[in-house]
Enzyme design. Structure first.
Site, PDB file in Angstrom:
ATOM      1  N   ASN A 110       0.794  -1.233   0.000  1.00 56.58           N
ATOM      2  CA  ASN A 110       0.000   0.000   0.000  1.00 56.58           C
ATOM      3  C   ASN A 110       0.824   1.280   0.000  1.00 56.58           C
ATOM      4  O   ASN A 110       0.300   2.363   0.284  1.00 56.58           O
ATOM      5  CB  ASN A 110      -0.963  -0.020   1.189  1.00 56.58           C
TER       6      ASN A 110
ATOM      7  N   HIS B 252       6.357  -4.140  13.168  1.00 62.42           N
ATOM      8  CA  HIS B 252       7.006  -4.635  11.952  1.00 62.42           C
ATOM      9  C   HIS B 252       8.422  -4.118  11.776  1.00 62.42           C
ATOM     10  O   HIS B 252       8.813  -3.127  12.361  1.00 62.42           O
ATOM     11  CB  HIS B 252       6.195  -4.224  10.728  1.00 62.42           C
TER      12      HIS B 252
ATOM     13  N   ASN C  72      -5.491  -5.067   3.120  1.00 61.65           N
ATOM     14  CA  ASN C  72      -6.248  -4.177   3.995  1.00 61.65           C
ATOM     15  C   ASN C  72      -7.325  -3.340   3.308  1.00 61.65           C
ATOM     16  O   ASN C  72      -7.522  -2.179   3.669  1.00 61.65           O
ATOM     17  CB  ASN C  72      -5.277  -3.307   4.804  1.00 61.65           C
TER      18      ASN C  72
ATOM     19  N   SER D  45       4.984  -8.440   8.231  1.00 58.84           N
ATOM     20  CA  SER D  45       3.908  -7.554   7.770  1.00 58.84           C
ATOM     21  C   SER D  45       2.965  -8.356   6.872  1.00 58.84           C
ATOM     22  O   SER D  45       3.328  -9.435   6.370  1.00 58.84           O
ATOM     23  CB  SER D  45       4.493  -6.387   6.986  1.00 58.84           C
ATOM     24  N   THR D  46       1.785  -7.802   6.653  1.00 60.11           N
ATOM     25  CA  THR D  46       0.838  -8.470   5.755  1.00 60.11           C
ATOM     26  C   THR D  46       1.482  -8.727   4.391  1.00 60.11           C
ATOM     27  O   THR D  46       1.308  -9.789   3.806  1.00 60.11           O
ATOM     28  CB  THR D  46      -0.421  -7.593   5.557  1.00 60.11           C
ATOM     29  N   GLY D  47       2.214  -7.737   3.894  1.00 60.89           N
ATOM     30  CA  GLY D  47       2.823  -7.882   2.574  1.00 60.89           C
ATOM     31  C   GLY D  47       3.792  -9.062   2.528  1.00 60.89           C
ATOM     32  O   GLY D  47       3.772  -9.867   1.589  1.00 60.89           O
TER      33      GLY D  47
HETATM   34  N1  CTP Z   1       4.022  -1.618   2.598  1.00 60.82           N
HETATM   35  C1  CTP Z   1       5.280  -1.148   2.241  1.00 60.82           C
HETATM   36  N2  CTP Z   1       5.548   0.190   2.328  1.00 60.82           N
HETATM   37  C2  CTP Z   1       4.629   1.057   2.753  1.00 60.82           C
HETATM   38  C3  CTP Z   1       3.350   0.595   3.131  1.00 60.82           C
HETATM   39  C4  CTP Z   1       3.076  -0.751   3.045  1.00 60.82           C
HETATM   40  O1  CTP Z   1       6.142  -1.925   1.873  1.00 60.82           O
HETATM   41  N3  CTP Z   1       4.932   2.370   2.780  1.00 60.82           N
HETATM   42  C5  CTP Z   1       3.709  -3.056   2.455  1.00 60.82           C
HETATM   43  C6  CTP Z   1       3.916  -3.849   3.748  1.00 60.82           C
HETATM   44  O2  CTP Z   1       4.373  -5.143   3.422  1.00 60.82           O
HETATM   45  C7  CTP Z   1       2.509  -3.915   4.313  1.00 60.82           C
HETATM   46  C8  CTP Z   1       1.663  -4.000   3.046  1.00 60.82           C
HETATM   47  O3  CTP Z   1       2.349  -3.180   2.099  1.00 60.82           O
HETATM   48  O4  CTP Z   1       2.274  -5.043   5.129  1.00 60.82           O
HETATM   49  C9  CTP Z   1       0.246  -3.524   3.234  1.00 60.82           C
HETATM   50  O5  CTP Z   1       0.266  -2.215   3.751  1.00 60.82           O
HETATM   51  P1  CTP Z   1      -0.622  -1.799   4.985  1.00 60.82           P
HETATM   52  O6  CTP Z   1      -2.032  -2.084   4.698  1.00 60.82           O
HETATM   53  O7  CTP Z   1      -0.247  -0.437   5.352  1.00 60.82           O
HETATM   54  O8  CTP Z   1      -0.108  -2.767   6.107  1.00 60.82           O
HETATM   55  P2  CTP Z   1       0.029  -2.296   7.638  1.00 60.82           P
HETATM   56  O9  CTP Z   1      -1.347  -2.078   8.169  1.00 60.82           O
HETATM   57  O10 CTP Z   1       0.973  -1.176   7.776  1.00 60.82           O
HETATM   58  O11 CTP Z   1       0.725  -3.460   8.307  1.00 60.82           O
HETATM   59  P3  CTP Z   1       0.139  -4.873   8.595  1.00 60.82           P
HETATM   60  O12 CTP Z   1      -1.212  -4.976   7.960  1.00 60.82           O
HETATM   61  O13 CTP Z   1       1.125  -5.759   7.955  1.00 60.82           O
HETATM   62  O14 CTP Z   1       0.092  -4.919  10.080  1.00 60.82           O
END
Ligand code: CTP
Length: 319
Positions: free
Chosen positions: A109, A293, A132, A241-243
């Site tokens: 994201n 993370h 998400n 992380s989710t990614g």
């Molecule tokens: N991501 C990234 N760089 C960003 C934002 C997100 O690399 N600036 C990647 C991460 O792997 C993240 C995934 O995109 O897990 C999804 O983003 P997000 O929905 O923001 O995840 P978070 O809520 O930040 O973290 P998580 O859901 O993993 O707890």
């Protein structure tokens, strides 16, 4: 053994493909990246020693009954009772059973996607995974519209949909789920206490409105298994992380994995500011050491895997 995998994964990726005809050998893309199919197979095999995405992507109906007690994965002292609603929405079989794809996109994201023009390319993959419930329509040119698998942390319900307390938030949420059609909605419901009300609210809405989205709830072992795999490879991630979770799962069923929107840094390579999310105003405080993370470490690892042809990390505009 761990050392062995680490050296194979991170250092020695110069395997030669054997027993292939020239026509089978993957051709490099315009930017010179080429998939290393033997490394892809090796990683899939190594990850299978820790988890099987076909199985661990979701708890199935037959493994639980209403009233059962679940210990939260990251807080074992606290428990959750399996409700009738949750039980009804557990899939009968894994939503990924026997699914295999030539190319997959895992879309993170990061604000780096803004202005990327990557929408068409992302949508052209055989299977698209998104995180998400990130909005798509307003950003279609940069992120695409297709989604076969979408994750949703329970916290999104509070943060983006006001806890589903009022009718307009509920309608907005239902509209977002309708746009998923019958793709998979993956809800990590058993990680920590706190989101259970939201998960129950979401599940009730899905049933009440007859939404066709296919719900999935990761197995209790998934997160520990994923962390175990990366730890064995000397990547010390407290909580993936989710990614990263999605990439790890995708290795099971995708021959070529393309990552977009992974850029956990406030500036791009030219020094221009980059939003944390392409769609909202969340800030980078999420990267303090107190956060769960270690995305920059994850990114470094993914970059190494990119350079070895295990995955393709897109961090430049697509056109
Ligand atoms: N991501 C990234 N760089 C960003 C934002 C997100 O690399 N600036 C990647 C991460 O792997 C993240 C995934 O995109 O897990 C999804 O983003 P997000 O929905 O923001 O995840 P978070 O809520 O930040 O973290 P998580 O859901 O993993 O707890």
């Amino acid at each position: 053994d761990g050392e062995l995998i680490a050296s194979r994964l991170m250092v020695n990726s110069s395997e030669k493909s054997v027993g292939r005809s020239v026509a089978d050998v993957p051709q490099p893309s315009a930017d010179g990246w080429r998939v290393n199919s033997s490394l892809v197979l090796m990683i899939r095999k190594d990850i299978l020693r820790f988890l099987d995405a076909e199985r661990d992507v979701s708890v199935v109906k037959s493994s639980l009954k209403p009233g059962d007690t679940i210990h939260y994965v990251l807080d074992r002292r606290r428990t959750l009772n399996v409700s009738h609603t949750l039980h009804k929405l557990l899939p009968e079989v894994s939503p990924l059973k026997n699914r295999r794809f030539k190319t997959c996109a895992v879309v993170g994201n990061s604000g780096l996607l803004l202005g990327s023009g990557c929408g068409q390319e992302i949508d052209s993959h055989d299977f698209v995974i998104r995180c998400n419930l990130a909005p798509l329509v307003e950003f279609a040119g940069d992120v695409g519209l297709r989604s076969d698998f979408t994750t949703m942390n329970p916290s999104v319900i509070q943060r983006v949909y006001g806890g589903l307390h009022n009718a307009s938030d509920r309608e907005r949420f239902v509209e977002r789920l309708r746009a998923l059609n019958d793709s998979v909605l993956w809800i990590p419901a058993f990680m920590v206490k706190g989101g259970e009300k939201h998960v129950e609210g979401v599940n009730e809405l899905i049933l009440k409105r007859g939404l066709s989205v296919r719900t999935a709830y990761p197995s209790l072992r998934l997160i520990h298994a994923v962390r175990g795999y990366w730890l064995t490879n000397k990547i010390h991630i407290k909580r993936p992380s989710t990614g990263l979770l999605m990439y790890t799962l995708a290795t099971r069923f995708c021959d070529e994995i393309h990552l977009y929107g992974f850029w956990p840094f406030p500036k791009d390579s030219q020094g221009n500011p980059v939003k944390y999310h392409y769609y909202d105003t969340l800030k980078y405080r999420y990267f303090s050491n107190a956060g769960p993370h270690r995305m920059p470490l994850e990114f470094k690892t993914l970059k190494t895997l990119h350079s070895k042809g295990a995955l393709k990390l897109t961090t430049l505009p697509c056109m």
